[in-house]
Design a protein around this motif. Structure first.
Motif, PDB file in Angstrom:
ATOM      1  N   MET A 718     133.789  54.192  29.559  1.00 55.12           N
ATOM      2  CA  MET A 718     134.414  54.120  30.883  1.00 55.12           C
ATOM      3  C   MET A 718     135.940  53.985  30.748  1.00 55.12           C
ATOM      4  N   PHE A 719     136.353  53.210  29.764  1.00 58.76           N
ATOM      5  CA  PHE A 719     137.787  53.013  29.556  1.00 58.76           C
ATOM      6  C   PHE A 719     138.470  54.321  29.170  1.00 58.76           C
ATOM      7  N   LYS A 720     137.802  55.094  28.314  1.00 62.78           N
ATOM      8  CA  LYS A 720     138.388  56.364  27.902  1.00 62.78           C
ATOM      9  C   LYS A 720     138.531  57.314  29.079  1.00 62.78           C
ATOM     10  N   ALA A 721     137.544  57.305  29.960  1.00 60.19           N
ATOM     11  CA  ALA A 721     137.635  58.183  31.125  1.00 60.19           C
ATOM     12  C   ALA A 721     138.840  57.812  31.997  1.00 60.19           C
ATOM     13  N   VAL A 722     139.022  56.509  32.153  1.00 60.04           N
ATOM     14  CA  VAL A 722     140.177  56.073  32.936  1.00 60.04           C
ATOM     15  C   VAL A 722     141.471  56.405  32.210  1.00 60.04           C
ATOM     16  N   MET A 723     141.437  56.255  30.883  1.00 57.50           N
ATOM     17  CA  MET A 723     142.648  56.514  30.109  1.00 57.50           C
ATOM     18  C   MET A 723     143.032  57.990  30.174  1.00 57.50           C
ATOM     19  N   VAL A 724     141.998  58.850  30.136  1.00 55.68           N
ATOM     20  CA  VAL A 724     142.295  60.285  30.230  1.00 55.68           C
ATOM     21  C   VAL A 724     142.954  60.596  31.568  1.00 55.68           C
ATOM     22  N   ARG A 725     142.448  59.959  32.627  1.00 57.07           N
ATOM     23  CA  ARG A 725     143.041  60.202  33.938  1.00 57.07           C
ATOM     24  C   ARG A 725     144.483  59.696  34.004  1.00 57.07           C
ATOM     25  N   ALA A 726     144.715  58.580  33.364  1.00 53.34           N
ATOM     26  CA  ALA A 726     146.057  57.990  33.430  1.00 53.34           C
ATOM     27  C   ALA A 726     146.979  58.483  32.335  1.00 53.34           C
ATOM     28  N   GLU A 727     146.424  59.369  31.414  1.00 54.87           N
ATOM     29  CA  GLU A 727     147.210  59.767  30.252  1.00 54.87           C
ATOM     30  C   GLU A 727     148.475  60.530  30.656  1.00 54.87           C
ATOM     31  N   SER A 728     148.294  61.467  31.574  1.00 55.66           N
ATOM     32  CA  SER A 728     149.460  62.248  31.974  1.00 55.66           C
ATOM     33  C   SER A 728     150.553  61.346  32.541  1.00 55.66           C
ATOM     34  N   TYR A 729     150.151  60.478  33.348  1.00 54.22           N
ATOM     35  CA  TYR A 729     151.126  59.549  33.920  1.00 54.22           C
ATOM     36  C   TYR A 729     151.688  58.619  32.858  1.00 54.22           C
ATOM     37  N   THR A 730     150.818  58.203  31.928  1.00 55.43           N
ATOM     38  CA  THR A 730     151.259  57.278  30.885  1.00 55.43           C
ATOM     39  C   THR A 730     152.293  57.931  29.980  1.00 55.43           C
ATOM     40  N   GLU A 731     152.009  59.210  29.623  1.00 56.65           N
ATOM     41  CA  GLU A 731     152.965  59.912  28.770  1.00 56.65           C
ATOM     42  C   GLU A 731     154.310  60.060  29.488  1.00 56.65           C
ATOM     43  N   TRP A 732     154.194  60.442  30.739  1.00 55.70           N
ATOM     44  CA  TRP A 732     155.441  60.573  31.524  1.00 55.70           C
ATOM     45  C   TRP A 732     156.128  59.212  31.674  1.00 55.70           C
ATOM     46  N   ALA A 733     155.325  58.211  31.913  1.00 51.99           N
ATOM     47  CA  ALA A 733     155.887  56.876  32.079  1.00 51.99           C
ATOM     48  C   ALA A 733     156.504  56.360  30.793  1.00 51.99           C
ATOM     49  N   SER A 734     155.853  56.667  29.644  1.00 50.52           N
ATOM     50  CA  SER A 734     156.420  56.218  28.368  1.00 50.52           C
ATOM     51  C   SER A 734     157.757  56.904  28.099  1.00 50.52           C
ATOM     52  N   HIS A 735     157.794  58.201  28.437  1.00 47.37           N
ATOM     53  CA  HIS A 735     159.059  58.910  28.272  1.00 47.37           C
ATOM     54  C   HIS A 735     160.141  58.300  29.159  1.00 47.37           C
ATOM     55  N   VAL A 736     159.737  58.000  30.395  1.00 47.81           N
ATOM     56  CA  VAL A 736     160.700  57.385  31.310  1.00 47.81           C
ATOM     57  C   VAL A 736     161.134  56.025  30.801  1.00 47.81           C
ATOM     58  N   ASN A 737     160.166  55.243  30.357  1.00 43.80           N
ATOM     59  CA  ASN A 737     160.519  53.905  29.848  1.00 43.80           C
ATOM     60  C   ASN A 737     161.376  53.986  28.601  1.00 43.80           C
ATOM     61  N   LYS A 738     161.112  54.979  27.784  1.00 44.16           N
ATOM     62  CA  LYS A 738     161.928  55.142  26.578  1.00 44.16           C
ATOM     63  C   LYS A 738     163.373  55.460  26.949  1.00 44.16           C
ATOM     64  N   ILE A 739     163.519  56.312  27.943  1.00 41.87           N
ATOM     65  CA  ILE A 739     164.876  56.665  28.359  1.00 41.87           C
ATOM     66  C   ILE A 739     165.563  55.490  29.064  1.00 41.87           C
ATOM     67  N   LEU A 740     164.781  54.833  29.915  1.00 39.94           N
ATOM     68  CA  LEU A 740     165.384  53.726  30.660  1.00 39.94           C
ATOM     69  C   LEU A 740     165.719  52.546  29.770  1.00 39.94           C
ATOM     70  N   ASN A 741     164.987  52.389  28.685  1.00 35.71           N
ATOM     71  CA  ASN A 741     165.212  51.251  27.785  1.00 35.71           C
ATOM     72  C   ASN A 741     165.928  51.661  26.511  1.00 35.71           C
ATOM     73  N   ALA A 742     166.547  52.816  26.516  1.00 31.81           N
ATOM     74  CA  ALA A 742     167.226  53.301  25.316  1.00 31.81           C
ATOM     75  C   ALA A 742     168.448  52.439  25.016  1.00 31.81           C
ATOM     76  N   SER A 743     168.837  52.459  23.748  1.00 30.34           N
ATOM     77  CA  SER A 743     170.008  51.703  23.333  1.00 30.34           C
ATOM     78  C   SER A 743     171.282  52.408  23.776  1.00 30.34           C
ATOM     79  N   GLU A 744     172.396  51.762  23.534  1.00 27.03           N
ATOM     80  CA  GLU A 744     173.675  52.290  23.994  1.00 27.03           C
ATOM     81  C   GLU A 744     173.981  53.644  23.370  1.00 27.03           C
TER      82      GLU A 744
END
Length: 1492
Positions: A718-744
């Motif tokens: 069940m967790f994997k099914a939810v993770m697959v659904r949230a994966e696209s958003y998670t990848e996008w969110a991780s990219h966003v978080n990486k950019i937002l939390n990037a160093s100087e």
């Protein structure tokens, strides 16, 4: 603003109020998510729907009926309830003793016995307080004023009321030596009526929360209603307990009771024959002494039926007490019973909505004694908190709370409901703000709970009245709640934010620990409130609001809230949960587990239900579920491994979805089990969660069975099914978080962030907080970039239109620094950031330069101006600019003062005052103050010396030069322009010059001239200095003026138009009016020309004043004399020529009246003009023998010489030269010379003189003919005029005699010689009367006339006379009178007639031969009618050697001004007409003679 009274309620601050637009109001969860960052900080918020949003009220008013709860206000407040419980215990204690409790009054207030009891215990007890005398401190702590001996009253009340109870609590009353307490009450004390809280409860408070709100899917329904069931067993009534001690006991569940140690009295143990029963003998036996005697003194306990003698009791009783009596054992048991849990009791009456409203309105209007709509909300609020805090007033209200909307219908319209909605109101059926729809909308996770939960998924209804309240609580599972007030009076809310929940709980536990001892979960029962002012005083943030009809109030997760109703109203409330709530929901389940509190629903069941729909989940929800399942699966895995290690090896898969919540509840923590549970064969029907395996039973673990819903593999799937659904958003969110939390160094640019937003829109990602944050970051970055670009471009309006002012949009330095810091703290890079950083560096450098420059004492104005120009070019608000401008004004002023000081000549008092006035307006500074002090000191000194100089100049008497020079020496060191001091200096200088001139005037015995002397005196008077010679000079001038006045009286005629000088000096204005043609000039002896013009008296006076000595003055006057004689000769000739016949025969004008002669005429001896006798004022008879002078020739009185000589002598004594004096002296000298000449006349003249003298001596006078008419016959006497007094005839007179007579007449003194001369000449006239036959002929015209004149003898004599005249002229070298021949205009004259020049003035030669004088006979005395053209042509011969013989109508001539007097053509000698007119012409022959 008025100050609140002590203990008066102060309203907390208002919570946020939001007014969404229609667009925002369309999506309730989006709007709530939007306002959540603001509203969750206050716990509650209010929302006003857009104007016009007003759903219809769909509830059936007539069918709605309910039973409200009874609320006694002072029992609601925690601290007040503690006091009431304490007073109930005290009252019960004394009641069991047969006494009634009355509460005393101290200082007109009811004594707080609970506070007094606590304070005494805190101070160490009654004995310690009495021993250490702390009663005054206790009175002060209780709020009593000092100095009124309150402590003694408190001691007495404590010892009388509370101390026996204290001893009883400690068990001291069971000791043998303890006396029985007695209570003596004051008649003024108020009797206390116990509240008997347990007996009045009809609703168990423990059953008010979780169990009452459990999911109903497996529960029985009573008549289809969802109602609260009351669980728990009623306590058995105790019939032998005669006092009301409560009708109910606590529920049979184990209650943690705090053990109380009781000291038991020493008594022998009794063996009970029959358990639970006593023998009749034992009932009548005293338990103290064991005897049964004295039955009348034997007391039977109303509690245990034990018997005691009254005298065996300690202390012994004298009488049998009235009423109930308890033995010491029963008393201890009754007073030490645990307190029953507090709850609301149900009202005995069932209300309809209408009847309840009538009751509510009647209560409020009666209480406030005014209409309900006129009572202010502030007044109701303050009164509410006053009532809940007092123990003196018991106010009871009723509240229709928690009414199920499913039974009576919601206030909002619902689909397929009984309420029919109008077509225009159908949109309210599906509105998200309809509380029936909100919990089950897709954004609400409660949608995934299958059961209907009253109050959470199904709204509850609330019917309130004034003062009805809802106590401090948080929503089940820490969920959101929303409340809508359909109609009625406002509802007042108080809320605390979720982060302060634990702080609020700690404060309430601290302030009311007694309540939490009996009810650890008190705050979950909705039965206790506490004053917000008390909470705020302990640091809990509390906010309030008044919810009016048509408004929503939202409470946020774990936000404590409470409130009360202002009056009759109808509200509806429901819960909802959003995605952001899920972490808090799991945390709440753990918190419930620690409190052993029921759960309303299973959180794990809800998560699994959501995960089962993973493919259709919203990405935001999928992401949240993924995080929650991660925690859930990891926790389940851990507890299952723990159970396995404990020996739980048996397992069974159970479908918990089919079981009711009550059947799958953990018997320990009451948590609803879903994923797993433990069961044991020894306890059928009971379960425990895996967290409480050890608390289940005493059976070994291998007997337990693990009941599970899903295997771990199924959970992971069940967790994997939810993770697959949230994966696209998670990848996008991780990219966003990486950019937002990037160093100087690894920051991305703004374009990359924009691309991420575009990607989220392309993939239709949900509007999560991360996306919202990303959009905010991009928006902030774009805004910052735009502002930075504007700052760099200088396009921001940093000045007002008028210039010079500061714009409100201009950044300060700190704002610029913060802005630059903000740019560098952005998650992305901004290309304008380095440029703004450079701008900031320039600003900081400017500030440093400003500080350095301002640190100087007197900086350069140029440097300040340059710095100002630099700062003005920076588009930043610089506070240094104002300081620099201020300093620039100071420096410029100092420099202006210094520049003025460097130029003392221009530093005037006005300049100093102006500089001081300018300096006064400047800001204070050391350099300004120093310069101002120097300038003011200089101004003071200058003003002092100016005033002093003014006084010195105006002083009377005047100061001497020495004093003034001393003052000037002191002034010379003052560097300023001082007009008075300069005037003083100039005065001293002028005084010195004047003294020097006065001294020079008297050096060498020189005689000063009056003009010089007068000028000195007048100058001295204008000099404000004491001049010692001035007095003497003024005296000298006064003497001169006196002399002039004396001389004027001697000489001047009465009303004479002539001045004294005009009278005394020779006349220089006797010549007739000249034409504009050139005038001839006199040739002085030896060929010298006169360099000074002496044409008027002023010229003579000026020449005399400028003469150096008397000799030069005499020479000047001699020149004037010659001019006088010359002019007079011309005048006499001109006047004589008037009477010669002319070709035009025109009559001349004579006399003062300038008319033709007529009648008797008088002839002046001097000017030879004739006057009408009537026109001459004061005419005297000519027979007096005096020569008659016309008014123009008679200039003075002609005093005798003996009167004139003293004037000259007095003038010589004065020793001052003046023009009048020189003229007088010259006149006397001239007179003497004239007398000398008279003595040297020719013998023939001497003969006539002697004859006249003898005649005068013999007869005394000469007889004259009274008029010329005696010489004419009758025919001749018929002319137009005749000479009544003719002058001496000039014919036959020599030039010397004529000049002698003329000069004698010019003398302004009376001389006998003049009279003798005149008589001699008149005598000659008389003697020659017979030979001369004058005749006057009258023409036929009125204007023709003839003058009577001397006729020559016969022609022979006439020739001789003419010959003698020519000879005399030739011998004496006298020049003939020159005349200019005019152009003849008569007919018959040739056209080339030569034009002769006009006649020039005759010039006399001073080198006359006085020895050979002859009588000058007038060759022109007789009008010769035979004057021919030949004789005129003789005159027309040019004397030039080479005459050019010019021809024409007009030929210009010029006469030599030398000695030859010859005529020349102007063209022959090279002279122009202008030169001949204005300049002297001397021919070549005369020029050579002059040189030789």
């Amino acid at each position: 603003m008025t100050q609140p009274r002590p203990n008066e309620f102060i309203p907390p601050p208002e919570c946020p109020v939001f007014e969404p637009s229609w667009e925002e109001f369309a999506d309730p969860f989006a709007f709530i998510n939007k306002i959540r960052p603001i509203a969750e900080n206050t716990g509650i918020c209010k929302i006003r729907p857009p104007q016009g949003w007003q759903p219809p009220f769909a509830c059936d008013v007539d069918s709605l009926h309910f039973t409200p709860r009874i609320q006694r206000l002072n029992e609601l407040e925690a601290q007040t309830r503690v006091k009431l419980n304490f007073l109930d215990q005290i009252a019960k204690f004394w009641e069991l003793q047969g006494c009634t409790l009355k509460i005393p009054h101290v200082e007109r207030k009811i004594l707080d016995l609970h506070q007094l009891y606590k304070l005494v215990n805190e101070e160490g007890g009654f004995e310690v307080v009495c021993r250490e005398r702390r009663w005054t401190q206790i009175s002060l702590k209780m709020g009593f004023a000092p100095g009124k001996a309150i402590g003694s009253h408190l001691r007495a009340h404590y010892e009388r009321i509370l101390y026996p109870y204290y001893l009883f609590q400690t068990g001291a009353n069971l000791l043998p030596n303890t006396q029985k307490p007695t209570l003596t009450n004051d008649t003024k004390d108020k009797e206390y009526k116990p509240h008997d809280l347990p007996q009045r409860q009809s609703v168990q408070p423990v059953e008010m929360c979780s169990i009452a709100r459990r999911a109903k899917r497996m529960r029985t329904e009573v008549k289809g209603r969802c109602v609260k069931t009351e669980q728990g067993e009623q306590c058995e009534n105790r019939p032998n307990l005669r006092r009301r001690m409560g009708s109910y006991v606590a529920k049979p569940e184990p209650v943690n009771m705090i053990p109380v140690q009781i000291k038991q009295e020493p008594a022998e143990p009794k063996d009970l024959t029959v358990e639970g029963e006593k023998s009749k003998v034992e009932q009548y036996m005293c338990l103290v002494c064991g005897g049964g005697g004295d039955e009348d003194r034997l007391l039977l306990c109303d509690g245990c039926d034990d018997s005691y003698h009254t005298f065996c009791l300690i202390p012994p009783l004298h009488d049998v007490p009235k009423g109930d009596w308890r033995c010491p054992k029963c008393l201890a048991q009754e007073c030490r019973k645990p307190q029953v849990a507090f709850g609301f009791e149900q009202a005995s009456r069932d209300y309809t909505l209408r009847s309840f409203g009538d009751m509510a309105d009647s209560f409020k209007s009666d209480y406030f004694n005014m209409p309900v709509h006129m009572v202010p909300t502030e007044l109701v609020e303050k009164e509410f908190w006053r009532l809940v805090s007092t123990i003196e007033e018991d106010v009871t209200v009723e509240y229709g709370a928690d009414i199920a909307s499913k039974e009576f219908g919601s206030g909002f319209p619902v689909k397929n409901g009984m309420f029919k909605v109008a077509p225009e109101e159908e949109h309210y059926l599906s509105s998200g703000w309809n509380l029936n729809n909100m919990p089950v909308l897709e954004p609400s996770v409660l949608t995934h709970i299958t059961a209907d939960i009253c109050g959470m998924k199904l709204p509850w209804l609330y019917v309130g009245m004034c003062f009805s309240s809802f106590c401090w609580h948080i929503e089940d599972h820490w969920s959101y709640s929303i409340n809508y007030l359909h109609w009625g009076e406002p509802k007042t809310w108080y809320g605390a934010p979720g982060y302060a929940a634990e702080q609020l709980e700690d404060v309430m536990r601290k302030l009311a620990p007694e309540l939490f001892e009996s009810q650890p979960d008190l705050l979950h029962q909705l039965v206790t409130i506490m004053n917000p002012n008390i909470l705020m005083a302990h640091g809990v943030p509390v906010y309030r609001t008044n919810q009016c009809a048509g408004e929503f109030v939202i409470t946020f997760p774990r936000a404590y809230h409470s409130g009360f109703n202002q009056g009759f109203n109808f509200a509806e409330a429901v819960n909802f949960c959003t995605v952001d709530w899920m972490p808090l929901g799991r945390k709440c389940v753990d918190h419930y587990r620690s409190l052993n509190r029921y759960c309303v629903f299973s959180h794990d069941e809800m998560v699994c239900n959501i995960a089962a729909k993973a493919e259709s989940l919203d990405l935001d929800l999928a992401s949240a579920v993924q995080k929650d399942m991660t925690s859930m699966i990891q926790g389940e895995k851990d507890v299952r491994e723990k159970a396995y290690k404990m020996g739980v090896w048996h397992s069974l898969q159970v479908d918990y979805d089919m079981l009711p919540d009550e059947d799958r509840q953990c018997s320990k923590c009451r948590t609803t089990c879903y994923l797993s549970a433990i069961s044991c064969p020894c306890s059928p029907g009971q379960l425990v969660c895996l967290h409480h395996i050890r608390d289940f039973c005493s059976c070994p673990a291998n007997n337990y069975t693990l009941n599970y819903k899903f295997t771990l593999a199924e959970l992971n799937q069940m967790f994997k099914a939810v993770m697959v659904r949230a994966e696209s958003y998670t990848e996008w969110a991780s990219h966003v978080n990486k950019i937002l939390n990037a160093s100087e160094d690894n920051k991305s640019d703004l374009e990359e962030l924009r691309s991420l937003i575009a990607e989220s829109e392309r993939k239709m990602l949900p509007d999560t907080d991360l996306l919202l944050h990303l959009r905010q970051v991009v928006q902030e970055a774009e805004k910052s970039a735009a502002m930075a670009q504007q700052l760099l471009n200088g396009k921001r309006q940093t000045r007002y239109r008028s210039g010079g002012g500061k714009s409100q949009n201009q950044l300060t330095v700190e704002e610029l620094r913060s802005f630059v810091k903000q740019l560098y703290h952005l998650p992305c890079t901004i290309r304008q950031a380095p440029f703004l950083k450079a701008l900031l560096s320039r600003v900081e450098q400017f500030q440093q330069n400003s500080a350095d420059l301002l640190a100087q004492d007197v900086p350069s104005s140029a440097a300040l101006q340059d710095l100002l120009d630099e700062g003005s070019g920076l588009d930043v608000e610089l506070p240094e600019l104002a300081v620099l401008r201020e300093r620039l004004e100071q420096v410029r002023w100092v420099e202006a003062v210094q520049q003025a000081s460097d130029q003392p000549a221009s530093l005037s008092l006005d300049c100093m005052r102006r500089l001081i006035d300018q300096g006064v307006g400047l800001a204070p500074h050391a350099c300004v103050e120093r310069t101002m002090a120097r300038l003011q000191e200089l101004l003071t000194v200058c003003e002092h010396w100016e005033e002093k100089a003014q006084h010195l100049l105006e002083a009377r008497p005047r100061h001497g030069i020495e004093n003034l020079e001393t003052a000037l020496q002191e002034v010379s060191s003052i560097p300023a322009y001082l007009p008075n001091c300069l005037l003083l200096k100039d005065s001293v200088s002028r005084a010195k010059e004047w003294i020097q001139e006065a001294d020079v005037l008297q050096i060498g015995g020189r005689i000063p001239v009056l003009s010089t002397l007068s000028d000195l005196v007048s100058r001295a008077r204008s000099i404000p200095v004491l001049l010692e010679p001035l007095v003497r000079l003024e005296s000298l001038v006064s003497e001169v003026q006196a002399w002039k006045e004396s001389a004027a009286k001697t000489f001047l005629l009465k009303n004479s138009p002539f001045s004294l000088l005009e009278v005394l000096c020779p006349r220089c204005e006797t010549e007739p009016q000249k034409s504009k043609s050139k005038r001839t000039k006199d040739i002085l002896p030896y060929g010298k020309k006169n360099s000074v013009k002496l044409e008027c008296v002023s010229d003579v006076e000026r020449a005399l004043s400028e003469s150096k000595d008397s000799a030069s003055a005499m020479a000047t006057l001699d020149e004037v004399r010659l001019k006088e004689l010359e002019n007079l000769s011309i005048l006499r000739t001109s006047n004589e020529a008037k009477f010669h016949p002319t070709s035009n025969c025109s009559a001349p004008t004579v006399c003062l009246c300038h008319t033709v002669p007529a009648g008797p005429m008088l002839q002046c001896e001097l000017c030879r003009d004739i006057y009408h006798s009537g026109c001459v004022p004061g005419f005297m008879d000519p027979q007096t023998g005096q020569p008659w002078l016309c008014p123009l020739c008679r200039r003075s009185e002609k005093p005798p010489l003996d009167k004139v000589l003293p004037l000259l002598a007095s003038l010589q004594r004065i020793r001052v030269r003046l023009p009048e004096g020189d003229a007088l002296r010259y006149m006397i000298e001239r007179t003497v010379r004239w007398q000398h000449r008279v003595q040297q006349v020719s013998p023939s003249t001497q003969h006539l003189w002697a004859l006249a003298k003898r005649t005068m001596e013999s007869s005394g006078k000469v007889r004259y003919i009274s008029g010329m008419a005696s010489f004419f016959n009758e025919e001749e006497s018929s002319g137009s005029f005749y000479l009544q007094h003719p002058g001496v005839p000039l014919s036959g007179l020599s030039v010397e005699l004529e000049e002698l007579m003329v000069e004698g007449l010019l003398l302004q003194v009376t001389l006998p010689e003049m009279q003798q001369l005149y008589h001699s000449l008149r005598y000659r006239l008389c003697s020659s009367q017979t030979n001369w036959h004058p005749s006057l002929q009258s023409s036929e015209h009125d204007h023709q006339y003839h003058i009577a004149q001397d006729r020559s003898p016969p022609h022979q004599n006439g020739q001789d006379t003419s010959h003698e005249f020519k000879k005399e002229c030739g011998s004496h070298g006298d020049k003939q009178t020159k005349r200019r021949l005019e152009k003849e205009n008569s007919e018959g004259r040739s056209k080339d007639t030569v034009k002769k020049p006009k006649k020039k003035k005759p010039k006399r030669n001073k080198d006359k031969n006085r020895d050979g004088k002859t009588n000058l006979s007038s060759s022109s005395g007789h009008s010769d009618q035979s004057y021919s053209e030949d004789s005129e042509e003789d005159w027309a011969l040019c004397s030039a050697e080479h005459c050019q013989q010019p021809e024409g109508n007009e030929v210009n001539w010029v006469q030599c001004d030398g000695s030859c007097n010859q005529w020349f053509h102007q063209i022959c000698v090279g002279v122009s007409a202008e030169q001949a007119e204005k300049e002297d012409y001397i021919c070549a022959s005369c020029a050579i003679n002059d040189l030789t």
